[in-house]
Write an enzyme that holds these catalytic residues in place. Sequence first.
Site, PDB file in Angstrom:
ATOM      1  N   ASP A 249       0.801  -1.232   0.000  1.00  0.00           N
ATOM      2  CA  ASP A 249       0.000   0.000   0.000  1.00  0.00           C
ATOM      3  C   ASP A 249       0.828   1.274   0.000  1.00  0.00           C
ATOM      4  O   ASP A 249       0.374   2.302   0.492  1.00  0.00           O
ATOM      5  CB  ASP A 249      -0.945   0.025   1.208  1.00  0.00           C
ATOM      6  CG  ASP A 249      -2.007  -1.051   1.112  1.00  0.00           C
ATOM      7  OD1 ASP A 249      -2.109  -1.682   0.057  1.00  0.00           O
ATOM      8  OD2 ASP A 249      -2.726  -1.259   2.095  1.00  0.00           O
TER       9      ASP A 249
ATOM     10  N   ASP B 130      -6.866  -6.837  11.180  1.00  0.00           N
ATOM     11  CA  ASP B 130      -6.570  -5.706  10.301  1.00  0.00           C
ATOM     12  C   ASP B 130      -6.499  -4.399  11.073  1.00  0.00           C
ATOM     13  O   ASP B 130      -5.863  -3.441  10.625  1.00  0.00           O
ATOM     14  CB  ASP B 130      -7.661  -5.562   9.237  1.00  0.00           C
ATOM     15  CG  ASP B 130      -7.681  -6.722   8.268  1.00  0.00           C
ATOM     16  OD1 ASP B 130      -6.601  -7.147   7.837  1.00  0.00           O
ATOM     17  OD2 ASP B 130      -8.778  -7.195   7.933  1.00  0.00           O
TER      18      ASP B 130
END
Length: 782
Positions: A500, A720
């Site tokens: 990312d 997460d």
Amino acid sequence: MTQHRGLRRWAVTAATACVAALGLVGGTSGTAHAAVACDVTYTANSWTSSPGQGGFTANITLKNLGDPLNGWTLTFDFPTSGQRYTPAGWGAEWSQSGTTMTGRNMPWNGTLATGASTSIGFNGTWTGSNPNPTSFKVNGTTCGGTQETPSVVVSASSVAVNEGGTATFTVKLSSAPAANVTVVTTRNSGDADLSVSSGGSLTFTPSNWNTAQTVTLAAAQDSDTTAGTAAFTVGGAGVTSATVNATEVDDDSTQEQAIVVTPTSIVVPEGGTATYGVKLAARPSANVTVTSTAGSGDADLTIRSGASLTFTPDNWNTAQNVTVGAAEDSDTTAGTRTFSVASTGLTAKSVTATEADNDGNPGGGHVENPYAGATGYVNPLWSARAAAEPGGAAVANTSTAVWMDRIAAIAGPSGGMGLRAHMDEAVRQDAANGAAPLTIQVVIYNLPNRDCSALASNGELLIAQNGFARYQNEYINPIADILDDPQYANLRIVTIIEPDSLPNLVTNINSFEKCREANGPGGYVDGVRYALNKLHAIPNVYTYVDAAHHAWLGWDSNFGPAVNLFYNTVSGTTAGVDSVDGFIVNTANYSATKEPYFTINTTVNGVSVRQSKWVDWNWYVDETSFALALRDALVAKGFRQGLGMLIDTSRNGWGGAARPTGPSTKTDINQFVNESRIDRRIHAGNWCNQSGAGIGERPRANPEPGLDAYVWIKPPGESDGASRDIPNDEGKKFDRMCDPTYQGNQLNGNNPTGALPDAPLSGQWFSAQFQELVRNAYPPLN
């Protein structure tokens, strides 16, 4: 351990549309260095949120009709003071002063050759009304003149139509017409068996000109053995026509049939295996058997599986693998052998296999695919946690990645394992697994300003606080020193480079200050290049750069810029494009590997699935199609032909009772997609601890040509992000997208998050999540 989530594009789907376009040719005046002439197309998709106000997405195409530009600035004025930039944009650095909007080029699209275009845009809000701008300037010169005649744009200039079947191509216009135009597809020459089945007359308006519509061609069933051809004109009054050539794939003889082999040369590690894929060029009328046989060369190279493959009229276009193995021996010769791939009546193809000898070169050299013929490192810490959970024993011996998510992870937390401890354990596992090599996966994840658009997985380093120097000296250098230790030379070390990171520079630098800072000196590009330079220099280290996923980069406005950014970043390393072995998609995300019941070309009552709220005009519906298209684009850009792709399948199986068993029969496009998709998230932008998710495909090498492996980079069961604010010393913050009570925002269509409750900090063990992933695994666990 910290992992990140998937991200979304900034553009949102309009509930209603109000579109205007200007195709304007500028004069010859300009700067002292370049005569500026330009064409600007502005399309605004608007929606109403309450009486008298709402939002819009502006999509802009800037085309250079003058001298080549090296840097550009686009300016225009909103017609009303109630039109405001949110800010959220892509493709340019946007700003607003009063009613004036200014967009300055990004590093990757500042150079525009004569005739070149770039797609940019932004989101905004309006009060009162939302009229379109009427005048645009590039570098101070007004774009003005006559409107450009739209051209018909077809998705393919040639199509193959199976006899008795159909094939499709799509049609749109290059720019907005001044008024409605009708585009008709007609056969102007060729075989009368080829005809237009549907979509022969399509209407394009000033508001839908850029929306692809589908034309279906059909080939009549006949008894001749001729593969007929026909030329179709696609055009009409007020547009420039296009031609599509159609070829019938005749099923009455095998003269058009052929064996397709990919690749035609493979490298087989000594003591391991490698594969090549086989399929047919056309649908057969009956089953076809294709055999692979060994020819001359090194007898240590033999076929292990797939020597005889059967292709039917249903599976002819699905590649099947042939596995070639290289026996472990004591010589130092890298032998070769030719294999013949043949079928009765068809021209045989050849595959050359080369042994990667490991007797004169520790580790067997740097092979094409580090997963081929190798076993995977099993992290004993994760394995123990998994085995302790109900049903976890079925996956506890699966290879997962080791995450280096902060400087302290290198040495290891108290009572935990650091990088060297993992490497030592990998050596022990390698010694115990026989002749096969062992692959260990290490995630490099600590850039300064890490996850600049996120909260749950923020990192410890900041550019403004000497972050780049610390990243080099306290993070990358120590990791490289450990991996370069000679005692680890026989391992295949796969490094996953900064999940990312680069994708944030494609979509988010206009909306987050940390992303804007990460786009400059000491930011993501410098950091990724430094990591590649250090790690690629180690012969047995393999580097795969993170490339997000289809629901982040799958739109035209993101895909092309991402390809350019990846190429510009990697080509700027010491070794250039050779410094990477491949790219990885879907890291720590939930997107389906393959949607089995529809593709991006599926239509319902003539309506494309792209128009559904779920697909949202994306060009991809799953990770395989995205990964292979991205690979093709990267190779075309300049990366080597052997570039490999990885897909993280750790949590994208989507099994359980909610999984559909076939395509929907509904005729409404949204109902059809929602009932057909196996990805059961509420919205494709949801990324945190998703309810209903399941373990996906088990890790394996060469699942199909172009894909090096399915891998588990995100260890199932590791959170997460926290579902509430939890104080910590790791820089991780509370992100509402991890809160199951949050009703979302424009990034996920203002839908609920779909997150599980009671989640711990990112990277920490989440028992409830692991148990749900096991229950919903697909393929199911034994």
